[in-house]
Design an enzyme around this catalytic site. Structure first.
Site, PDB file in Angstrom:
ATOM      1  N   ARG A 123       0.803  -1.237   0.000  1.00 16.07           N
ATOM      2  CA  ARG A 123       0.000   0.000   0.000  1.00 16.07           C
ATOM      3  C   ARG A 123       0.833   1.283   0.000  1.00 16.07           C
ATOM      4  O   ARG A 123       0.357   2.329   0.422  1.00 16.07           O
ATOM      5  CB  ARG A 123      -0.981   0.021   1.166  1.00 16.07           C
ATOM      6  N   LYS A 144       3.069  11.425 -11.242  1.00 21.02           N
ATOM      7  CA  LYS A 144       2.271  10.491 -12.038  1.00 21.02           C
ATOM      8  C   LYS A 144       3.072   9.222 -12.289  1.00 21.02           C
ATOM      9  O   LYS A 144       4.165   9.288 -12.855  1.00 21.02           O
ATOM     10  CB  LYS A 144       1.916  11.109 -13.381  1.00 21.02           C
ATOM     11  N   GLU A 186      10.382  18.813 -24.268  1.00 17.50           N
ATOM     12  CA  GLU A 186       9.609  19.073 -23.040  1.00 17.50           C
ATOM     13  C   GLU A 186      10.179  20.300 -22.320  1.00 17.50           C
ATOM     14  O   GLU A 186       9.448  21.067 -21.689  1.00 17.50           O
ATOM     15  CB  GLU A 186       9.629  17.854 -22.093  1.00 17.50           C
ATOM     16  N   LYS A 228       7.465  23.252 -14.088  1.00 15.42           N
ATOM     17  CA  LYS A 228       6.501  22.172 -13.922  1.00 15.42           C
ATOM     18  C   LYS A 228       6.082  22.047 -12.456  1.00 15.42           C
ATOM     19  O   LYS A 228       4.906  21.842 -12.146  1.00 15.42           O
ATOM     20  CB  LYS A 228       7.066  20.845 -14.428  1.00 15.42           C
ATOM     21  N   GLU A 238      -4.375  17.055 -10.947  1.00 17.09           N
ATOM     22  CA  GLU A 238      -4.841  17.330 -12.293  1.00 17.09           C
ATOM     23  C   GLU A 238      -6.312  17.697 -12.351  1.00 17.09           C
ATOM     24  O   GLU A 238      -7.093  17.108 -13.095  1.00 17.09           O
ATOM     25  CB  GLU A 238      -4.557  16.110 -13.187  1.00 17.09           C
ATOM     26  N   ARG A 242      -3.316  22.041 -14.416  1.00 15.77           N
ATOM     27  CA  ARG A 242      -2.271  21.126 -14.866  1.00 15.77           C
ATOM     28  C   ARG A 242      -2.402  20.754 -16.338  1.00 15.77           C
ATOM     29  O   ARG A 242      -1.427  20.349 -16.972  1.00 15.77           O
ATOM     30  CB  ARG A 242      -2.309  19.870 -13.984  1.00 15.77           C
ATOM     31  N   ASN A 246      -0.112  19.938 -21.123  1.00 17.44           N
ATOM     32  CA  ASN A 246      -0.376  19.097 -22.290  1.00 17.44           C
ATOM     33  C   ASN A 246      -0.260  19.837 -23.611  1.00 17.44           C
ATOM     34  O   ASN A 246      -0.697  19.332 -24.652  1.00 17.44           O
ATOM     35  CB  ASN A 246      -1.767  18.456 -22.177  1.00 17.44           C
ATOM     36  N   HIS A 249       0.292  17.948 -26.825  1.00 13.20           N
ATOM     37  CA  HIS A 249       0.158  16.520 -26.524  1.00 13.20           C
ATOM     38  C   HIS A 249      -1.054  15.853 -27.180  1.00 13.20           C
ATOM     39  O   HIS A 249      -1.046  14.650 -27.386  1.00 13.20           O
ATOM     40  CB  HIS A 249       0.117  16.287 -25.011  1.00 13.20           C
ATOM     41  N   HIS A 253       0.198  12.814 -28.967  1.00 12.42           N
ATOM     42  CA  HIS A 253      -0.152  11.432 -28.608  1.00 12.42           C
ATOM     43  C   HIS A 253      -0.713  10.680 -29.812  1.00 12.42           C
ATOM     44  O   HIS A 253      -0.447   9.499 -29.998  1.00 12.42           O
ATOM     45  CB  HIS A 253      -1.168  11.418 -27.467  1.00 12.42           C
ATOM     46  N   HIS A 266       8.771  10.527 -28.075  1.00 11.74           N
ATOM     47  CA  HIS A 266       7.734  11.363 -27.462  1.00 11.74           C
ATOM     48  C   HIS A 266       7.956  12.850 -27.747  1.00 11.74           C
ATOM     49  O   HIS A 266       7.049  13.572 -28.158  1.00 11.74           O
ATOM     50  CB  HIS A 266       7.685  11.115 -25.954  1.00 11.74           C
TER      51      HIS A 266
END
Lengths: 366, 366
Positions: A123, A144, A186, A228, A238, A242, A246, A249, A253, A266
């Site tokens: 956990r 994340k 980035e 960031k 998010e 936030r 993106n 993106h 993506h 990426h």
């Protein structure tokens, strides 16, 4: 060694950035209260392991830690539930307990995988990141962590902040040039969304950044992480703000997916996406010069800004369809307002996006 | 309908307890802000589904929700990463998004599994629990969710608090008598650790509890949940105090493991463990009458207080070995000080525990 603090209340943590600082990982772990009585786990991949695994292991054992290691194949395929279970097996066999830590030594894939292990082993245990790519300056801030489901990327995950990040720019020396540029995408993105001066700084120092000059890299990574961190501090889970991270993106993506997650790195995909966003901004009535400025910055960093001729516009559009509003003919887009400023626009016509994607296939005309 | 609030700051949530309240799940979901625009997922098992799945589904669709369902085989084997991935597949195919909720309709296994899905689907979505066993009154407070690793139970998990718990005691009517007693073991445990009056109340109302008289059950469940909620409020992430909830569990878990997780129900195993803890208390100089009092309460609830003759003492001792201090000849134990009061004793001699386990195999002599 520079120290940047990510402010997240009781989950705040430092990012140490410097050249030749890898050996301090043991000492820093002691300083951060990681128990020498508990076994520690290092997760890395088979490309990074030959260079740095022994060094990190030794730095930890020199401080009295016992260490188990798990090396996964490099690449996105290691972000699977199967590999996740294998890392868990190593953790259990190695008798990791609640006072143990999981160290991620590698790029984004290793960080995401090891981070999800740390988030869910008993956990949740302590997580430490040791990024070895420029791109990971982005993923090491924000908490994340995730693995992929066969049907969708990053669908299984958690928010789990590291206890610290150790960023030794010496590890970047072995990166291939394309990976360097991909990471810098980035970095300049952080300038484009929130810091005009930093965006231009990236362009003006492109040669040193591409040449991995330590002092320049350290400044760039620190500033990129700081921007960031500032966004994440204001919106850890998010909820809204936030989303500005993106930029580029949505199209990016889709490009990655259409390329089968291998053809485009990426950063390359989001560079094309950011060029597209700037083009869209012009179509939506923003400053027409944004596109030329953006493309100039990206090209200075050796990044692509157009789609190859064989990529089908409809494939890109299809790959964006999972967006909920798409069916209603509208999309949510991060739209540049100026260099260093963006807004979240919720009702961009899908047709405008299609026009952008079509034009991304043409010649760059600035 | 009674409402009990679990106080956990911004993660606080209500437990609704009553008879015939299942149909209000749709209305309550609306009240709790669960979006009708997002698909909802109900996870249940093949024993519960025939009784209540259609009812819950209908109560949700009547309020305008679209619902997907996933039914797993009943039993501990469904708490695996494989079943977890299958539920994730249903969630993705059902197009659940970040505003969706996962509803756990069932006992502890379904709650743990569905809760871990909710904790990790898209990095965490809303979780709602609809317990259908008495035992689940315990697991529905505390936010612990998990699946098993082949090498160890509950090793993979998270803390993820539900948005609400709906407890309809009518669902308990179909429980077999052994399951009823097993659930009551956790109920009386809450009295034994913190509430003397409630412990005696459980004993004095044993007949009505075993007979599932609604008003009696509602009070017992409410008080049991309230005691646990109070402990969890003070120690959400199990830093210290929360350990008192493990009264009887050290020996109990060993009994479950030695019995191959099928011979003894969880409540039966911890009942024997609680008898052992009371016996240990006497050996460690506490009030000698504790054992007889404890055994009397457990027996009133039709719970076992001795180990069958064929269970080997050394097997039980081996199963406890994963405890870190065990190797040093000491163990951490939750020791009763009086009915309604326990302490965490960190240096219980392993030999004293062995003596207790040996005596648990003898006749009850109060």
């Amino acid at each position: 060694m520079r120290t940047l603090r990510v402010e997240l209340g009781e989950r705040s943590y430092p990012i140490y950035i410097g050249s030749g600082i890898m050996d301090s990982i043991g000492e820093l772990s002691r300083k951060h209260g990681i128990s020498v009585k508990s076994p520690q786990l290092i997760v890395t991949d088979d490309k990074v392991a030959p260079y740095y695994l022994a060094q990190v292991e030794q730095a930890l054992t020199a401080e009295g830690y016992s260490v188990v290691t798990h090396t996964v194949p490099s690449g996105e395929s290691s972000k699977s539930l199967q590999v996740y279970e294998e890392v868990m097996t190593t953790a259990i066999r190695g008798k990791l307990d609640r006072s143990s830590a999981v160290f991620a030594l590698g790029g984004g894939v290793v960080g995401d995988l090891a981070g999800f292990v740390a988030a869910t082993y008993m956990r949740g245990v302590t997580f430490v990141q040791i990024p070895t790519t420029i791109l990971a300056h982005d993923s090491s801030v924000g908490g994340k962590v995730a693995v992929n489901h066969p049907l969708a990327k990053n669908m299984i995950g958690a928010f789990h902040q590291p206890a610290m990040v150790l960023y030794d720019v010496d590890t970047l020396k072995s990166l291939p040039p394309r990976e360097v540029s991909s990471g810098l995408a980035e970095m300049v993105k952080h300038g484009l969304i929130l810091d005009r001066d930093f965006a231009y700084w990236c362009r003006d120092h492109a040669e040193e950044l591409l040449g991995l000059v330590p002092e320049t890299l350290i400044y760039g990574l620190e500033r990129g992480c700081a921007i960031k961190a500032d966004v994440v501090s204001k919106d850890e889970r998010e909820g809204g703000l936030r989303a500005i991270l993106n930029l580029g993106h949505t199209i990016g993506h889709a490009i990655e997916a259409v390329g089968g997650y291998g053809r485009f790195l990426h950063g390359e995909a989001i560079a094309i996406g950011m060029a597209g966003s700037a083009m869209l901004a012009g179509m939506l009535g923003r400053d027409q010069s944004l596109y030329a400025e953006t493309v100039g910055m990206l090209q200075a960093l050796n990044l692509p800004v157009t789609l190859p001729a064989d990529i089908m516009v409809e494939d890109i559009m299809d790959a964006m369809q999972h967006d909920k509003k798409f069916a209603e003919g509208r999309m949510v887009f991060i739209v540049p307002e100026a260099i260093g400023s963006v807004s979240i626009v919720k009702d961009v016509p899908v047709d405008a996006v299609r026009t952008v994607v079509e034009q991304l296939k043409g010649e760059v005309n600035t």
